[in-house]
Design an enzyme around this catalytic site. Sequence first.
Site, PDB file in Angstrom:
ATOM      1  N   LYS A 114      -8.862   3.532   6.893  1.00 52.07           N
ATOM      2  CA  LYS A 114      -9.742   3.999   5.815  1.00 52.07           C
ATOM      3  C   LYS A 114     -11.178   3.748   6.215  1.00 52.07           C
ATOM      4  O   LYS A 114     -11.459   2.848   7.005  1.00 52.07           O
ATOM      5  CB  LYS A 114      -9.451   3.225   4.528  1.00 52.07           C
ATOM      6  CG  LYS A 114      -9.938   3.918   3.273  1.00 52.07           C
ATOM      7  CD  LYS A 114      -8.949   4.967   2.829  1.00 52.07           C
ATOM      8  CE  LYS A 114      -9.337   5.616   1.526  1.00 52.07           C
ATOM      9  NZ  LYS A 114      -8.177   6.285   0.916  1.00 52.07           N
TER      10      LYS A 114
HETATM   11  N1  GLU Z   1      -7.935   9.882   0.805  1.00 53.03           N
HETATM   12  C1  GLU Z   1      -6.601  10.357   0.601  1.00 53.03           C
HETATM   13  C2  GLU Z   1      -5.662   9.194   0.314  1.00 53.03           C
HETATM   14  O1  GLU Z   1      -6.084   8.178  -0.165  1.00 53.03           O
HETATM   15  C3  GLU Z   1      -6.139  11.275   1.716  1.00 53.03           C
HETATM   16  C4  GLU Z   1      -6.051  10.649   3.076  1.00 53.03           C
HETATM   17  C5  GLU Z   1      -5.749  11.656   4.191  1.00 53.03           C
HETATM   18  O2  GLU Z   1      -5.526  12.803   3.912  1.00 53.03           O
HETATM   19  O3  GLU Z   1      -5.755  11.213   5.321  1.00 53.03           O
HETATM   20  O4  GLU Z   1      -4.484   9.299   0.487  1.00 53.03           O
END
Ligand code: GLU
Length: 424
Positions: A114
């Site tokens: 993240k």
């Molecule tokens: N931000 C989204 C999540 O928390 C998508 C992450 C992604 O598509 O890699 O799952």
Amino acid sequence: MTAQDLSAVQSQINVWDMAQRQLDEVSKLIGLNESLHGYLRQPKRVLEVSVPVRMDDGAFRMFTGYRVQHNLSRGPGKGGIRFHPDVTLDEVKALAMWMTWKCALVNIPFGGAKGGVICDPKAMSMQELENLTRRFTTEISIIIGPEKDIPAPDVYTTPQIMAWIMDTFSMIHGFSIPGVVTGKPVSIGGSLGRDKATARGCSYVVDEAMQELGREIEGATVAIQGFGNAGMYAAQLMADRGYRIVAVSDSRGGVANDRGLDVKGLTAHKAETGSVAGFAGGERVDNREVLEYACDVLVPAALEKVITKENAPRIRAQIIAEAANGPTMPDADDILFDRNIMVLPDILANAGGVTVSYFEWVQDLQANFWEEAEINERLKRKMVRAFRETHEQAKSRGVSMRQGAYCVAVARVAEATKLRGLYP
Ligand code: GLU
């Protein structure tokens, strides 16, 4: 306690502690050995970067950003980038850990990662946002890439921002590398269906839960907190399925109507004014009231820690579908379980986004793009399967759906980590 005191207390409870505590509980449940448990409790890699950005007035300002990779045993890191004033390193670590479990639960070959930048995108111009995105991408380019770690959208980051990430990374390497990021616009290698994927996946698992509880979908009432990418599309897709959307809110306020809100009108109002607040088709409610609104399904689709031990006893929904990451605090989880409310945990309920991100990455690597119907069909299969596996664990162990989902996910990650062994 006033609402302000309450939110001050809540914000002191650290999300990273919360994420670790969830893992600790499940490690006990599945008898994970101590060494592996200790290994999975920590992120593999944490990068903090300073991001100088030229602002419109000619001066430059320093921002701080992070990219955290929690576990890469099952594949490259995967997870969004958040632009928000309240981003902290601990929050990014928690979100990265949750991505590890989420990818494992829907069984896609990614680890968890993240990113986040502490900034207020609402107070920045497009040019400033582009400058910030490009420099942040450059700073984290040493650890991202299609085989290493693939960012995506999250809170307040958009397809346009993903396009700038793709372009910056491609410029550094001298050729187009669409697979470095997902959630891109379709015209530059994005996937059909990615924009609505989080909401679509969420609606699929709510349908499964309704069926499991023997409830009728037609006319079932839904309250949604948050009207961004997840909340807005959830309202649209669920209204199309026959659910009645009775309350919604965003950071500026909310609106409710027991006869059902006109979702099209509401979406237009949001596009025009920037908020659902003040929409004429219902009565004004605030953000907190939406969580306690009388409904069958509650969809928290904004930020963490909104369902607490204070409001959990007052929640009136039968099903809570966590379109947001980390909306429910552990103490609240216990209360909801005792009250027999089915919580579809974030790593299940919002996994549709990363699932279609996976499809996008596969399409980019193959340079071969699929029809939307095929994408939605594949998404449905993954979501229904993850729901079934979660439910089976929850039922056979007599635990919550969150713990059931963690049992499946943590066991998969632990197995991969163990099989790969320790280097050197
Ligand atoms: N931000 C989204 C999540 O928390 C998508 C992450 C992604 O598509 O890699 O799952």
